[in-house]
Design an enzyme around this catalytic site. Structure first.
Site, PDB file in Angstrom:
ATOM      1  N   ASP A 196       0.871  -1.182   0.000  1.00 15.58           N
ATOM      2  CA  ASP A 196       0.000   0.000   0.000  1.00 15.58           C
ATOM      3  C   ASP A 196       0.906   1.229   0.000  1.00 15.58           C
ATOM      4  O   ASP A 196       1.645   1.463   0.968  1.00 15.58           O
ATOM      5  CB  ASP A 196      -0.880  -0.030   1.256  1.00 15.58           C
ATOM      6  CG  ASP A 196      -1.877   1.122   1.295  1.00 15.58           C
ATOM      7  OD1 ASP A 196      -1.634   2.146   0.632  1.00 15.58           O
ATOM      8  OD2 ASP A 196      -2.893   0.988   2.000  1.00 15.58           O
ATOM      9  N   VAL A 197       0.840   2.030  -1.065  1.00 14.02           N
ATOM     10  CA  VAL A 197       1.783   3.149  -1.196  1.00 14.02           C
ATOM     11  C   VAL A 197       1.518   4.279  -0.198  1.00 14.02           C
ATOM     12  O   VAL A 197       2.316   5.210  -0.098  1.00 14.02           O
ATOM     13  CB  VAL A 197       1.815   3.735  -2.630  1.00 14.02           C
ATOM     14  CG1 VAL A 197       2.347   2.719  -3.622  1.00 14.02           C
ATOM     15  CG2 VAL A 197       0.457   4.283  -3.042  1.00 14.02           C
TER      16      VAL A 197
ATOM     17  N   ASN B  14       2.687   5.208 -10.224  1.00  9.70           N
ATOM     18  CA  ASN B  14       1.436   5.218 -10.991  1.00  9.70           C
ATOM     19  C   ASN B  14       0.194   4.935 -10.162  1.00  9.70           C
ATOM     20  O   ASN B  14      -0.921   5.230 -10.598  1.00  9.70           O
ATOM     21  CB  ASN B  14       1.607   4.164 -12.110  1.00  9.70           C
ATOM     22  CG  ASN B  14       0.319   3.700 -12.727  1.00  9.70           C
ATOM     23  OD1 ASN B  14      -0.290   4.437 -13.494  1.00  9.70           O
ATOM     24  ND2 ASN B  14      -0.111   2.495 -12.400  1.00  9.70           N
TER      25      ASN B  14
ATOM     26  N   TYR C 240      -9.122  14.707  -7.014  1.00 11.45           N
ATOM     27  CA  TYR C 240      -8.281  14.076  -8.041  1.00 11.45           C
ATOM     28  C   TYR C 240      -7.417  15.129  -8.749  1.00 11.45           C
ATOM     29  O   TYR C 240      -6.206  14.952  -8.905  1.00 11.45           O
ATOM     30  CB  TYR C 240      -9.188  13.347  -9.037  1.00 11.45           C
ATOM     31  CG  TYR C 240      -8.464  12.519 -10.069  1.00 11.45           C
ATOM     32  CD1 TYR C 240      -7.905  11.296  -9.726  1.00 11.45           C
ATOM     33  CD2 TYR C 240      -8.349  12.951 -11.383  1.00 11.45           C
ATOM     34  CE1 TYR C 240      -7.241  10.520 -10.675  1.00 11.45           C
ATOM     35  CE2 TYR C 240      -7.695  12.189 -12.335  1.00 11.45           C
ATOM     36  CZ  TYR C 240      -7.150  10.969 -11.974  1.00 11.45           C
ATOM     37  OH  TYR C 240      -6.493  10.207 -12.918  1.00 11.45           O
TER      38      TYR C 240
ATOM     39  N   LYS D  20      -3.345  15.462  -8.789  1.00 13.38           N
ATOM     40  CA  LYS D  20      -2.552  15.375 -10.029  1.00 13.38           C
ATOM     41  C   LYS D  20      -1.776  16.677 -10.281  1.00 13.38           C
ATOM     42  O   LYS D  20      -0.666  16.652 -10.808  1.00 13.38           O
ATOM     43  CB  LYS D  20      -3.471  15.043 -11.210  1.00 13.38           C
ATOM     44  CG  LYS D  20      -4.080  13.638 -11.123  1.00 13.38           C
ATOM     45  CD  LYS D  20      -3.008  12.562 -11.190  1.00 13.38           C
ATOM     46  CE  LYS D  20      -3.564  11.159 -11.071  1.00 13.38           C
ATOM     47  NZ  LYS D  20      -2.547  10.111 -11.132  1.00 13.38           N
TER      48      LYS D  20
ATOM     49  N   THR E   5      -9.604   1.473 -18.596  1.00 13.70           N
ATOM     50  CA  THR E   5      -9.077   0.736 -17.436  1.00 13.70           C
ATOM     51  C   THR E   5     -10.181   0.648 -16.380  1.00 13.70           C
ATOM     52  O   THR E   5     -11.158   1.409 -16.427  1.00 13.70           O
ATOM     53  CB  THR E   5      -7.887   1.462 -16.786  1.00 13.70           C
ATOM     54  OG1 THR E   5      -8.385   2.647 -16.133  1.00 13.70           O
ATOM     55  CG2 THR E   5      -6.812   1.844 -17.778  1.00 13.70           C
TER      56      THR E   5
END
Ligand SMILES: NC(=O)c1ccc[n+]([C@@H]2O[C@H](COP(=O)([O-])OP(=O)(O)OC[C@H]3O[C@@H](n4cnc5c(N)ncnc54)[C@H](OP(=O)(O)O)[C@@H]3O)[C@@H](O)[C@H]2O)c1
Length: 259
Positions: free
Chosen positions: A61-62, A88, A156, A160, A191
């Site tokens: 888990d990043v 990513n 989001y 980003k 995706t």
């Protein structure tokens, strides 16, 4: 490329999986990370079948500093010194700002922005320790540059935008060590993230709308941004650092006014 070791976060599906498999075909040794142990094991097996000299799947888990450090340790122990990173891992929680809970905001920032920082920091530490030149590619988005007309992308977009700014700073700070840092900007890509939470009818309707709006007339296949990532990692991009490589079918080139 057989002495090149690439670590991919969010490699269990979508764009990360495509990068891991393309890199495997190009001869990288590949470490595939995501939270789901089954998915990373599956992608590492596929990478091995495609000819990766070595491939390993690591559940990680990043958002956890300890987990990221431990995963890089395992990757280097199994594959050798790291020379490339694709940071990513990402999630989206579409919701208009006035309806967005702090919990949802924090989850997106923790995964997309803090997770990218933690993985880049560990990659830089590994590269500085081994004295190797290296290349980092971060995953940005058109949301870093323009608001989505679909709305509800505040957390989001903020994450980003942060990734794009982080990329520029790291590029300048680490150029003197021969470490390049760039970002890919995938457009709407086919995706699981794009279709999350949608019924079949909603998915079909969104695909139609996006195909009408995107100048090239369709969503990207995950392999298309993956090829852009592989180019940024390659020697052909040896004089490229601090840049965004936009692979969006023309989305950012188009103003969304109908006049
Ligand atoms: N699809 C698009 O249209 C699009 C456009 C522009 C940018 N992007 C960006 O591309 C990146 C990849 O997205 P995708 O479209 O390929 O979506 P995806 O198929 O859903 O892949 C996301 C990956 O991230 C992993 N992940 C999520 N949270 C994580 C965490 N806390 N720690 C580790 N791994 C985690 C997921 O696996 P687990 O759930 O098992 O952890 C999965 O492997 C994201 O950064 C996304 O923002 C996508």
């Amino acid at each position: 490329m057989t002495d090149s070791v690439l670590l991919v976060t969010g490699g269990g599906s979508g764009i990360g999986r495509a990068v891991a498999l393309l890199a495997a075909k190009s001869g990288f040794r590949v470490a595939v990370l995501a939270r789901s142990a089954d998915s990373v094991r599956g992608v590492a097996d596929e990478a091995s079948r495609l000819g990766a000299p070595k491939a390993v799947g690591i559940a990680c888990d990043v958002t956890s500093e300890e987990a990221v450090v431990a995963a890089f340790d395992v990757a280097e122990e199994r594959l050798g010194p790291l020379s490339a990173l694709f940071a990513n891992a990402g999630i989206e929680q579409p919701r208009l700002a006035h309806e967005l809970s702090l919990e949802m905001w924090n989850a997106v920032i923790a995964t997309n922005l803090t997770g990218t920082f933690l993985t880049c920091r560990q990659a830089l530490r590994c590269m500085l320790k081994s004295g190797r030149r290296g290349s980092l590619v971060l995953c940005s988005s058109p949301a870093s540059f323009a608001a989505f007309s679909g709305g509800g992308a505040s957390s989001y977009s903020a994450s980003k935008g942060g990734i794009s700014s982080l990329m520029r700073t790291l590029a300048v700070d680490y150029a003197k060590y021969g470490i390049r840092v760039n970002a890919v900007v995938p457009g709407a890509t086919d995706t699981p993230l794009t279709w999350a939470g949608l019924s079949r009818d909603q998915k079909d309707a969104l695909r139609r709308t996006l195909s009408e709006e995107i100048p090239l007339g369709r969503l990207a296949d995950p392999e298309e941004p993956a090829e852009a990532v592989l180019w940024l990692l390659s020697e052909q991009a040896r004089y490229v650092t601090g840049s965004h490589l936009v692979c969006d079918g023309g989305i950012l080139a188009k103003a969304s006014i109908s006049a």
